[in-house]
Design an enzyme around this catalytic site. Structure first.
Site, PDB file in Angstrom:
ATOM      1  CG  ASP A  45      34.714 -15.121 -30.264  1.00  0.00           C
ATOM      2  OD1 ASP A  45      34.127 -15.173 -29.156  1.00  0.00           O
ATOM      3  OD2 ASP A  45      34.680 -14.123 -31.009  1.00  0.00           O
ATOM      4  CG  ASP A  68      30.922 -15.396 -39.398  1.00  0.00           C
ATOM      5  OD1 ASP A  68      29.973 -15.414 -38.572  1.00  0.00           O
ATOM      6  OD2 ASP A  68      30.963 -14.616 -40.361  1.00  0.00           O
ATOM      7  CG  ASN A  95      28.412 -17.016 -24.373  1.00  0.00           C
ATOM      8  OD1 ASN A  95      27.815 -16.436 -23.464  1.00  0.00           O
ATOM      9  ND2 ASN A  95      29.446 -16.454 -24.997  1.00  0.00           N
ATOM     10  CE1 TYR A 160      21.254 -10.211 -27.876  1.00  0.00           C
ATOM     11  CE2 TYR A 160      19.754  -8.927 -26.501  1.00  0.00           C
ATOM     12  CZ  TYR A 160      20.842  -9.787 -26.614  1.00  0.00           C
ATOM     13  OH  TYR A 160      21.496 -10.228 -25.489  1.00  0.00           O
ATOM     14  CE  LYS A 164      20.630 -13.446 -26.713  1.00  0.00           C
ATOM     15  NZ  LYS A 164      21.589 -14.538 -26.542  1.00  0.00           N
ATOM     16  CB  THR A 195      30.861  -7.545 -20.514  1.00  0.00           C
ATOM     17  OG1 THR A 195      29.979  -6.777 -21.340  1.00  0.00           O
ATOM     18  CG2 THR A 195      30.162  -8.809 -20.056  1.00  0.00           C
TER      19      THR A 195
HETATM   20  N1  LIG Z   1      26.245  -8.841 -20.994  1.00  0.00           N
HETATM   21  C1  LIG Z   1      24.964  -8.785 -20.711  1.00  0.00           C
HETATM   22  O1  LIG Z   1      24.515  -7.857 -20.012  1.00  0.00           O
HETATM   23  C2  LIG Z   1      24.000  -9.858 -21.185  1.00  0.00           C
HETATM   24  C3  LIG Z   1      22.681  -9.790 -20.763  1.00  0.00           C
HETATM   25  C4  LIG Z   1      21.774 -10.755 -21.182  1.00  0.00           C
HETATM   26  C5  LIG Z   1      22.192 -11.787 -22.003  1.00  0.00           C
HETATM   27  N2  LIG Z   1      23.485 -11.838 -22.411  1.00  0.00           N
HETATM   28  C6  LIG Z   1      23.860 -12.952 -23.292  1.00  0.00           C
HETATM   29  O2  LIG Z   1      25.002 -13.620 -22.796  1.00  0.00           O
HETATM   30  C7  LIG Z   1      25.843 -14.037 -23.876  1.00  0.00           C
HETATM   31  C8  LIG Z   1      27.215 -13.421 -23.760  1.00  0.00           C
HETATM   32  O3  LIG Z   1      27.053 -12.020 -23.621  1.00  0.00           O
HETATM   33  P1  LIG Z   1      28.289 -11.009 -23.678  1.00  0.00           P
HETATM   34  O4  LIG Z   1      27.784  -9.750 -23.082  1.00  0.00           O
HETATM   35  O5  LIG Z   1      29.515 -11.650 -23.166  1.00  0.00           O
HETATM   36  O6  LIG Z   1      28.391 -10.796 -25.276  1.00  0.00           O
HETATM   37  P2  LIG Z   1      29.569 -10.117 -26.103  1.00  0.00           P
HETATM   38  O7  LIG Z   1      28.929  -9.452 -27.260  1.00  0.00           O
HETATM   39  O8  LIG Z   1      30.405  -9.264 -25.204  1.00  0.00           O
HETATM   40  O9  LIG Z   1      30.429 -11.373 -26.534  1.00  0.00           O
HETATM   41  C9  LIG Z   1      29.902 -12.332 -27.414  1.00  0.00           C
HETATM   42  C10 LIG Z   1      31.041 -13.116 -28.050  1.00  0.00           C
HETATM   43  O10 LIG Z   1      30.542 -13.625 -29.285  1.00  0.00           O
HETATM   44  C11 LIG Z   1      31.498 -13.354 -30.300  1.00  0.00           C
HETATM   45  N3  LIG Z   1      30.834 -13.215 -31.600  1.00  0.00           N
HETATM   46  C12 LIG Z   1      30.082 -12.193 -32.058  1.00  0.00           C
HETATM   47  N4  LIG Z   1      29.701 -12.434 -33.332  1.00  0.00           N
HETATM   48  C13 LIG Z   1      30.248 -13.634 -33.693  1.00  0.00           C
HETATM   49  C14 LIG Z   1      30.224 -14.421 -34.875  1.00  0.00           C
HETATM   50  N5  LIG Z   1      29.562 -14.031 -35.963  1.00  0.00           N
HETATM   51  N6  LIG Z   1      30.883 -15.583 -34.869  1.00  0.00           N
HETATM   52  C15 LIG Z   1      31.569 -15.999 -33.776  1.00  0.00           C
HETATM   53  N7  LIG Z   1      31.628 -15.307 -32.630  1.00  0.00           N
HETATM   54  C16 LIG Z   1      30.961 -14.133 -32.583  1.00  0.00           C
HETATM   55  C17 LIG Z   1      32.166 -12.053 -29.889  1.00  0.00           C
HETATM   56  O11 LIG Z   1      33.424 -11.887 -30.518  1.00  0.00           O
HETATM   57  C18 LIG Z   1      32.255 -12.240 -28.386  1.00  0.00           C
HETATM   58  O12 LIG Z   1      33.457 -12.909 -28.015  1.00  0.00           O
HETATM   59  C19 LIG Z   1      25.119 -13.611 -25.150  1.00  0.00           C
HETATM   60  O13 LIG Z   1      24.333 -14.686 -25.618  1.00  0.00           O
HETATM   61  C20 LIG Z   1      24.243 -12.472 -24.694  1.00  0.00           C
HETATM   62  O14 LIG Z   1      23.116 -12.286 -25.517  1.00  0.00           O
HETATM   63  C21 LIG Z   1      24.401 -10.888 -22.028  1.00  0.00           C
END
Ligand SMILES: NC(=O)c1ccc[n+]([C@@H]2O[C@H](COP(=O)([O-])OP(=O)(O)OC[C@H]3O[C@@H](n4cnc5c(N)ncnc54)[C@H](O)[C@@H]3O)[C@@H](O)[C@H]2O)c1
Length: 253
Positions: A45, A68, A95, A160, A164, A195
């Site tokens: 992360d 990153d 993820n 985005y 996806k 979240t």
């Molecule tokens: N939460 C939702 O409602 C939802 C819905 C549909 C899909 N998703 C998908 O599920 C997955 C997780 O979702 P989430 O809501 O926990 O996302 P989030 O944005 O809360 O967390 C994503 C994580 O990725 C990390 N991150 C961001 N940019 C980064 C980078 N450049 N390098 C390394 N790490 C990086 C962030 O620090 C975070 O820990 C994602 O792929 C998201 O698209 C989430």
């Protein structure tokens, strides 16, 4: 039923799992879920403080690496270091993402590229980094996180949403190519998952009400609900499944 029951998958114990974006949100729930199964969990992360905190909380068998994900050369290096230090990777969970919103007319070429870099490109290169270990063992599981956003046609997020959609295509391509090596590749499309970031940044009480009205189930999915599906797809209990998409949206679409 508010708290999901926990299943135990004995084949996951001692497996080495790599999870991107594992420091917070759904990723952190996935990290904790694999750790609870007795797996060795490597997670990557950009959020160093949260990553170290989670690794400290979990203790033995949890390994955090700062990364990153948009730096693809660094990604390849860090994956290689992690697999040398912890063990050859058996399971990959793609993820990491950033669901930034953007006004259509304000999107510049640089912004578009950056959005695809954080939401799409690394899923391919993380898979490329672990495929040699999986080929050597003639088994492996890759789980790619997509979203129902592209099936819904979510507004104000074209880059985005495009990322996806591409992840589902990538899943089909990898599944076909890697099947002969015993590697399974599947994809999850979550709907709204409650979240802290979603509540803080995007989801107002009005939107929550609209979502509940659209869902068959009148409860919000939580990160462990998605982690449970990841465990199932990673375990050999789903050895009959590859090239599939699972929609986990409480019946929204
Ligand atoms: N939460 C939702 O409602 C939802 C819905 C549909 C899909 N998703 C998908 O599920 C997955 C997780 O979702 P989430 O809501 O926990 O996302 P989030 O944005 O809360 O967390 C994503 C994580 O990725 C990390 N991150 C961001 N940019 C980064 C980078 N450049 N390098 C390394 N790490 C990086 C962030 O620090 C975070 O820990 C994602 O792929 C998201 O698209 C989430």
């Amino acid at each position: 039923m508010m708290t999901a029951p926990k299943a135990i998958y004995p084949d996951l114990a001692n497996k080495t799992v790599a999870i991107t974006g594992g420091a917070s949100g759904i990723g952190a729930a996935i990290v904790s879920a694999f750790h609870e199964q007795g797996a060795k969990v490597i997670f990557f992360d950009i959020d160093v403080a949260s990553g170290h905190e989670l690794a400290k909380e979990l203790g033995k068998n949890a390994y955090f690496y700062e990364l990153d994900l948009t730096d693809l050369n660094q990604l390849t290096k860090v994956f290689s270091v992690a697999s040398q230090e912890v063990g050859p990777i058996n399971i990959l969970v793609n993820n990491g993402a950033n669901d930034m919103r953007h006004d259509l007319m304000a999107v510049t070429p640089d912004y578009w590229r950056q959005s695809l870099a954080v939401n799409l490109d690394h899923q391919f290169f993380a898979a490329k980094a672990v495929i040699p270990y999986m080929c050597e063992q003639q088994t492996g599981a890759i789980v790619n996180m997509s979203s129902i956003a592209w099936r819904l046609g979510l507004e104000n997020a074209p880059a985005y949403v495009a990322s996806k959609a591409a992840i589902e295509g990538l899943t089909h391509s990898l599944a076909r190519e890697l099947g002969p090596e015993g590697i399974r590749v599947n994809c999850i499309l979550p709907g709204f998952v409650e979240t802290p970031k979603q509540l803080e940044k995007w989801i107002t009480p009005d939107i929550q009400e609209q979502i509940l009205n659209s869902q068959c189930l009148k409860r919000f999915n939580k990160p462990p609900d998605i982690a449970n599906i990841v465990l199932m797809l990673a375990s050999d209990v789903s050895q009959a499944m590859t090239n599939q998409t699972i929609v986990a949206d409480a019946g929204w679409i």
